[in-house]
Write a protein that holds these residues in place. Sequence first.
Motif, PDB file in Angstrom:
ATOM      1  N   ASN A 177     -35.358 -12.879 -25.987  1.00  0.00           N
ATOM      2  CA  ASN A 177     -34.750 -13.921 -25.169  1.00  0.00           C
ATOM      3  C   ASN A 177     -33.337 -14.249 -25.624  1.00  0.00           C
ATOM      4  O   ASN A 177     -33.006 -14.138 -26.802  1.00  0.00           O
ATOM      5  CB  ASN A 177     -35.584 -15.206 -25.218  1.00  0.00           C
ATOM      6  N   LEU A 178     -32.516 -14.650 -24.668  1.00  0.00           N
ATOM      7  CA  LEU A 178     -31.265 -15.316 -24.956  1.00  0.00           C
ATOM      8  C   LEU A 178     -31.572 -16.776 -25.263  1.00  0.00           C
ATOM      9  O   LEU A 178     -32.556 -17.323 -24.751  1.00  0.00           O
ATOM     10  CB  LEU A 178     -30.339 -15.231 -23.745  1.00  0.00           C
ATOM     11  N   ASP A 179     -30.753 -17.412 -26.071  1.00  0.00           N
ATOM     12  CA  ASP A 179     -30.985 -18.822 -26.393  1.00  0.00           C
ATOM     13  C   ASP A 179     -30.418 -19.681 -25.271  1.00  0.00           C
ATOM     14  O   ASP A 179     -29.449 -20.429 -25.445  1.00  0.00           O
ATOM     15  CB  ASP A 179     -30.353 -19.176 -27.739  1.00  0.00           C
ATOM     16  N   ILE A 184     -27.555 -24.442 -22.274  1.00  0.00           N
ATOM     17  CA  ILE A 184     -27.580 -25.613 -21.394  1.00  0.00           C
ATOM     18  C   ILE A 184     -27.198 -26.871 -22.168  1.00  0.00           C
ATOM     19  O   ILE A 184     -26.461 -27.739 -21.660  1.00  0.00           O
ATOM     20  CB  ILE A 184     -28.965 -25.762 -20.753  1.00  0.00           C
ATOM     21  N   ARG A 185     -27.675 -26.985 -23.401  1.00  0.00           N
ATOM     22  CA  ARG A 185     -27.306 -28.144 -24.221  1.00  0.00           C
ATOM     23  C   ARG A 185     -25.799 -28.174 -24.465  1.00  0.00           C
ATOM     24  O   ARG A 185     -25.165 -29.235 -24.434  1.00  0.00           O
ATOM     25  CB  ARG A 185     -28.069 -28.118 -25.547  1.00  0.00           C
ATOM     26  N   GLN A 186     -25.197 -26.993 -24.695  1.00  0.00           N
ATOM     27  CA  GLN A 186     -23.750 -26.938 -24.906  1.00  0.00           C
ATOM     28  C   GLN A 186     -22.992 -27.414 -23.671  1.00  0.00           C
ATOM     29  O   GLN A 186     -22.021 -28.181 -23.773  1.00  0.00           O
ATOM     30  CB  GLN A 186     -23.325 -25.516 -25.254  1.00  0.00           C
ATOM     31  N   ALA A 187     -23.423 -26.962 -22.493  1.00  0.00           N
ATOM     32  CA  ALA A 187     -22.742 -27.356 -21.260  1.00  0.00           C
ATOM     33  C   ALA A 187     -22.874 -28.859 -21.013  1.00  0.00           C
ATOM     34  O   ALA A 187     -21.897 -29.544 -20.672  1.00  0.00           O
ATOM     35  CB  ALA A 187     -23.308 -26.566 -20.078  1.00  0.00           C
ATOM     36  N   ALA A 188     -24.095 -29.376 -21.184  1.00  0.00           N
ATOM     37  CA  ALA A 188     -24.312 -30.812 -20.968  1.00  0.00           C
ATOM     38  C   ALA A 188     -23.530 -31.647 -21.974  1.00  0.00           C
ATOM     39  O   ALA A 188     -22.917 -32.669 -21.612  1.00  0.00           O
ATOM     40  CB  ALA A 188     -25.803 -31.122 -21.059  1.00  0.00           C
ATOM     41  N   THR A 189     -23.521 -31.225 -23.225  1.00  0.00           N
ATOM     42  CA  THR A 189     -22.791 -31.960 -24.268  1.00  0.00           C
ATOM     43  C   THR A 189     -21.301 -31.974 -23.973  1.00  0.00           C
ATOM     44  O   THR A 189     -20.617 -32.996 -24.172  1.00  0.00           O
ATOM     45  CB  THR A 189     -23.066 -31.334 -25.640  1.00  0.00           C
ATOM     46  N   GLU A 217     -34.275 -28.577 -20.529  1.00  0.00           N
ATOM     47  CA  GLU A 217     -33.297 -28.860 -21.577  1.00  0.00           C
ATOM     48  C   GLU A 217     -32.204 -29.795 -21.080  1.00  0.00           C
ATOM     49  O   GLU A 217     -31.727 -30.667 -21.822  1.00  0.00           O
ATOM     50  CB  GLU A 217     -32.687 -27.562 -22.094  1.00  0.00           C
ATOM     51  N   LEU A 218     -31.811 -29.634 -19.818  1.00  0.00           N
ATOM     52  CA  LEU A 218     -30.800 -30.532 -19.269  1.00  0.00           C
ATOM     53  C   LEU A 218     -31.322 -31.967 -19.232  1.00  0.00           C
ATOM     54  O   LEU A 218     -30.640 -32.903 -19.655  1.00  0.00           O
ATOM     55  CB  LEU A 218     -30.398 -30.075 -17.869  1.00  0.00           C
ATOM     56  N   ILE A 336     -31.107 -14.488 -28.993  1.00  0.00           N
ATOM     57  CA  ILE A 336     -29.711 -14.056 -29.024  1.00  0.00           C
ATOM     58  C   ILE A 336     -28.810 -15.259 -28.741  1.00  0.00           C
ATOM     59  O   ILE A 336     -28.976 -15.930 -27.713  1.00  0.00           O
ATOM     60  CB  ILE A 336     -29.463 -12.954 -27.982  1.00  0.00           C
ATOM     61  N   PRO A 337     -27.863 -15.567 -29.612  1.00  0.00           N
ATOM     62  CA  PRO A 337     -27.000 -16.734 -29.384  1.00  0.00           C
ATOM     63  C   PRO A 337     -26.157 -16.600 -28.119  1.00  0.00           C
ATOM     64  O   PRO A 337     -25.783 -15.490 -27.706  1.00  0.00           O
ATOM     65  CB  PRO A 337     -26.105 -16.759 -30.633  1.00  0.00           C
ATOM     66  N   VAL A 338     -25.858 -17.721 -27.497  1.00  0.00           N
ATOM     67  CA  VAL A 338     -24.965 -17.787 -26.342  1.00  0.00           C
ATOM     68  C   VAL A 338     -23.904 -18.838 -26.644  1.00  0.00           C
ATOM     69  O   VAL A 338     -24.060 -19.626 -27.579  1.00  0.00           O
ATOM     70  CB  VAL A 338     -25.731 -18.145 -25.045  1.00  0.00           C
ATOM     71  N   HIS A 339     -22.830 -18.857 -25.856  1.00  0.00           N
ATOM     72  CA  HIS A 339     -21.815 -19.874 -26.115  1.00  0.00           C
ATOM     73  C   HIS A 339     -21.113 -20.282 -24.827  1.00  0.00           C
ATOM     74  O   HIS A 339     -21.011 -19.501 -23.870  1.00  0.00           O
ATOM     75  CB  HIS A 339     -20.785 -19.390 -27.145  1.00  0.00           C
ATOM     76  N   LEU A 340     -20.663 -21.522 -24.816  1.00  0.00           N
ATOM     77  CA  LEU A 340     -19.961 -22.072 -23.662  1.00  0.00           C
ATOM     78  C   LEU A 340     -18.495 -21.648 -23.714  1.00  0.00           C
ATOM     79  O   LEU A 340     -17.829 -21.793 -24.738  1.00  0.00           O
ATOM     80  CB  LEU A 340     -20.060 -23.594 -23.674  1.00  0.00           C
TER      81      LEU A 340
END
Length: 350
Positions: A177-179, A184-189, A217-218, A336-340
Amino acid sequence: MSAVHESRRKSRPTVARGSTRPTSRDVAQAAGVSQAAVSLVLGDKWRGRVSQATAERVREAARDLGYRPNLAARNLRLGRTRTVLLVVPALTTEFFAGVYTGAARVAAEHGFGVVLYPSPEGIGPARDPFASAQSALDGVLASSMAADALTAIRGEALPLVMLDSDPDGSLGAATVNLDIADGIRQAATHLLSLGHRRFLHLAADVPSWTFDVRARELAARLDEVPGTSVRTAHSPISINGAVTAAQTALTAPGPRPTAVLCDDDQLAAGTYKAARRLGLRIPDDLSVTGVDDLALATAMDPELTTVHLNAELFGERGMRALLAVLEDRTPESGDIPVHLVVRSSTAPPR
């Protein structure tokens, strides 16, 4: 001929005179190792038995000579077809093309081929594309499919790795899985830090684990901040569908949201069109975020703030997990890490 070119010509490995094609003996001679070492390296069984430097030397010699293992003979010995099926929901976005590219690259390094099969019914069920998948395949990679979507190809009877799937409900021997939850937490934050408190979640109208995670998560992240509200609208994953859903949600009674979190970049593109039709400017009147970081994200004006998902790495990890399953090894663990990627579509609310 220059001295440099002459030196390179002399140092390139050559095939023994009279040979019609390079052999493992030629590779061994060029690399200065035994044929057994060549077999270990090209069979990807060298770790702990030969050094990294030796493995690189063998691979370089094989490339220079144009050596290819006799897969037909090897397959007869192993009783394998060395073919993997990659099942995806559709080929409507470049994301799944990236998954295929990464999976095929790793497969080729190990002498496997990948057959790409878009399921005609979207997330499932997938019909058997062969007379008998069990006899035609060594294993299956299933990307973003429901856990029960592979029954027609007897997924439970083949080595199976699930991608972007619920690890607790997976039929697969492994799940990669991708994280996406962290994305989603990064986008909301990010939006919260800009001062947004009224949100629209433009959710993909697809019954899939990955989209359930995004919604959950949102909601959890927004619940942490007093005074926030979220309105949810569902849309098919298409730009036209998103235009209708976003326009309806943005004109519903009550205070208008100042930020829209979209489950997909295509949904974000539809939100842009809806905003323009309503006379809203992005990001002055409405901030918008997406997920995927497709080429579309930088073609939009303003460019889209979105969660970057590395599709090729996703495919690579999935194929490595399947190869590990085939060899009775434990696949690599961890999401797998993801990033905004912050661009111009987000700003503080007016």
